[in-house]
Write a protein that holds these residues in place. Structure first.
Motif, short mmCIF file in Angstrom:
data_model
loop_
_atom_site.label_atom_id
_atom_site.label_comp_id
_atom_site.label_asym_id
_atom_site.label_seq_id
_atom_site.Cartn_x
_atom_site.Cartn_y
_atom_site.Cartn_z
N ASP A 1 13.76 23.06 -70.07
CA ASP A 1 13.52 24.15 -71.02
C ASP A 1 12.37 24.97 -70.46
OD1 ASP A 1 12.57 25.75 -73.20
OD2 ASP A 1 13.51 24.37 -74.61
N VAL A 2 12.56 26.28 -70.31
CA VAL A 2 11.54 27.12 -69.68
C VAL A 2 10.23 27.15 -70.47
CG1 VAL A 2 13.16 28.62 -68.47
CG2 VAL A 2 12.46 29.21 -70.81
N ARG A 3 10.28 26.74 -71.75
CA ARG A 3 9.06 26.71 -72.56
C ARG A 3 8.24 25.44 -72.36
NH1 ARG A 3 12.43 27.99 -77.91
NH2 ARG A 3 13.76 26.54 -76.76
N ASP A 4 8.80 24.49 -71.63
CA ASP A 4 8.12 23.21 -71.38
C ASP A 4 7.39 23.31 -70.05
OD1 ASP A 4 7.44 20.59 -70.68
OD2 ASP A 4 9.23 19.74 -71.62
N ASP A 5 6.09 23.58 -70.08
CA ASP A 5 5.33 23.81 -68.85
C ASP A 5 5.37 22.60 -67.92
OD1 ASP A 5 4.66 26.37 -69.55
OD2 ASP A 5 2.63 25.88 -70.23
N ALA A 6 5.24 21.40 -68.47
CA ALA A 6 5.24 20.19 -67.63
C ALA A 6 6.57 20.04 -66.92
CB ALA A 6 4.93 18.96 -68.48
N ALA A 7 7.67 20.26 -67.64
CA ALA A 7 9.00 20.15 -67.03
C ALA A 7 9.20 21.25 -65.99
CB ALA A 7 10.08 20.25 -68.11
N MET A 8 8.71 22.44 -66.28
CA MET A 8 8.82 23.54 -65.32
C MET A 8 8.05 23.24 -64.04
SD MET A 8 6.81 26.26 -64.10
CE MET A 8 5.66 26.64 -65.41
N LEU A 9 6.85 22.70 -64.16
CA LEU A 9 6.05 22.39 -62.97
C LEU A 9 6.70 21.27 -62.16
CD1 LEU A 9 2.48 22.62 -64.51
CD2 LEU A 9 3.52 24.21 -62.88
N ALA A 10 7.28 20.28 -62.85
CA ALA A 10 7.98 19.20 -62.14
C ALA A 10 9.20 19.75 -61.41
CB ALA A 10 8.40 18.11 -63.12
N ALA A 11 9.93 20.67 -62.05
CA ALA A 11 11.10 21.28 -61.42
C ALA A 11 10.67 22.11 -60.21
CB ALA A 11 11.85 22.15 -62.43
N THR A 12 9.55 22.80 -60.33
CA THR A 12 9.05 23.61 -59.21
C THR A 12 8.72 22.74 -58.01
OG1 THR A 12 8.14 25.26 -60.73
CG2 THR A 12 7.25 25.24 -58.49
N GLU A 13 8.09 21.61 -58.25
CA GLU A 13 7.77 20.69 -57.16
C GLU A 13 9.04 20.18 -56.49
OE1 GLU A 13 5.28 16.54 -56.36
OE2 GLU A 13 5.12 17.57 -58.30
N ARG A 14 10.04 19.85 -57.31
CA ARG A 14 11.31 19.35 -56.76
C ARG A 14 12.03 20.45 -55.98
NH1 ARG A 14 14.61 17.39 -54.23
NH2 ARG A 14 16.45 16.20 -54.85
#
Length: 271
Positions: free
Chosen positions: A59-72
């Motif tokens: 979910d683009v509103r979930d900063d932690a999930a977004m940062l983890a996706a960016t790293e991946r």
């Protein structure tokens, strides 16, 4: 410009313009990273693509999930060459009737979350000194359209962020492109929020008869390949509206010239 062997990361990729861009870039030899909230629909898009694909649901509103996706994403293969900030939600309600929570939700999804994702990726792009950042605005990001005040605010804001970022990155080798679609035959109207934040649940005739997503995606990718910075993808009256508000290339060049002449260094030195 060839996209063979490049990696394109697309948010809002489970349907509509996002899925169509995935198909278009994959057909041109690019590897694809698909993001969105619906993992099953992303997987369905991935299965239809002819090149390597990575599914990163969040979910683009979930900063932690977004940062983890960016790293991946940045560690997959040779890294991200193209990023498309496409996730978003539209609106169909008069301003006077609309709860302020609807404004907050639309601006969070369509503007703040797209900025956050881009900011997380900037170190990756600037370290490489190449790549393309694409921001999916709207003709409603050029011309204020009734019943879409929150959506217009977000899409105008996204274009403003992108235009300023383009100036800052103008000496870096990174292309920044803002895309202004008109009516494209997607579920954007059906999924639009109404005055109380509920989904509208039905489409508009102008959307239903709009540009096919595959055709819109082809126009967009062709324009990126041609180096266009402001890309209007619309027909008829919507095209005329967008062209009437088009930013002259000379103005983009003027801003880039300011940066080349040391504008940012002078501003930083002044504190």
């Amino acid at each position: 410009m060839s996209f063979e062997g490049k990696t394109a990361w697309i948010t809002g990729a489970s349907s509509g313009i996002g899925a169509a861009l995935a198909h278009e870039w994959s057909a041109r030899g690019a590897r694809i990273i698909l993001s969105g909230r619906d993992e099953a629909r992303l997987a369905e898009v991935a299965r239809a693509l002819p090149t390597d694909t990575l599914v990163l649901p969040f979910d683009v509103r979930d900063d932690a999930a977004m940062l983890a996706a960016t790293e991946r994403a940045t560690s997959w293969g040779t890294g991200v060459d193209i990023f498309v900030a496409n996730a978003g939600v539209s609106q169909r309600s008069a301003a006077i009737d609309t709860d302020i929570s609807v404004y907050r939700e639309i601006i969070e999804i369509d503007l703040v979350a797209q900025i956050a994702a881009t900011q997380a990726l900037l170190p990756h792009f600037t370290a490489r000194g190449s790549g393309h950042l694409l921001f999916i605005s709207s003709i409603a990001g050029k011309v204020g359209v009734p019943m879409r005040t929150a959506y217009c605010a977000a899409k105008f804001g996204l274009a403003g962020y992108a235009d300023a970022l383009r100036g800052e990155l103008s000496q870096s080798g990174i292309g920044v492109h803002v895309i202004y679609p008109g009516s494209v035959a997607t579920d954007v109207s059906r999924n639009a929020l109404t005055a109380d934040g509920s989904k509208r649940g039905r489409s508009d005739s102008v959307i239903e008869s709009g540009i096919a997503p595959a055709e819109a995606a082809k126009r967009m990718v062709d324009a990126v390949a041609a180096g266009e910075r402001e890309i209007i993808v619309a027909d008829g009256m919507e095209l005329a509206m967008g062209e009437a508000r088009r930013t002259p290339d000379a103005l983009f060049d003027q801003v880039a010239g300011m940066v080349a002449a040391g504008y940012m260094e002078k501003m930083k030195a002044e504190g």
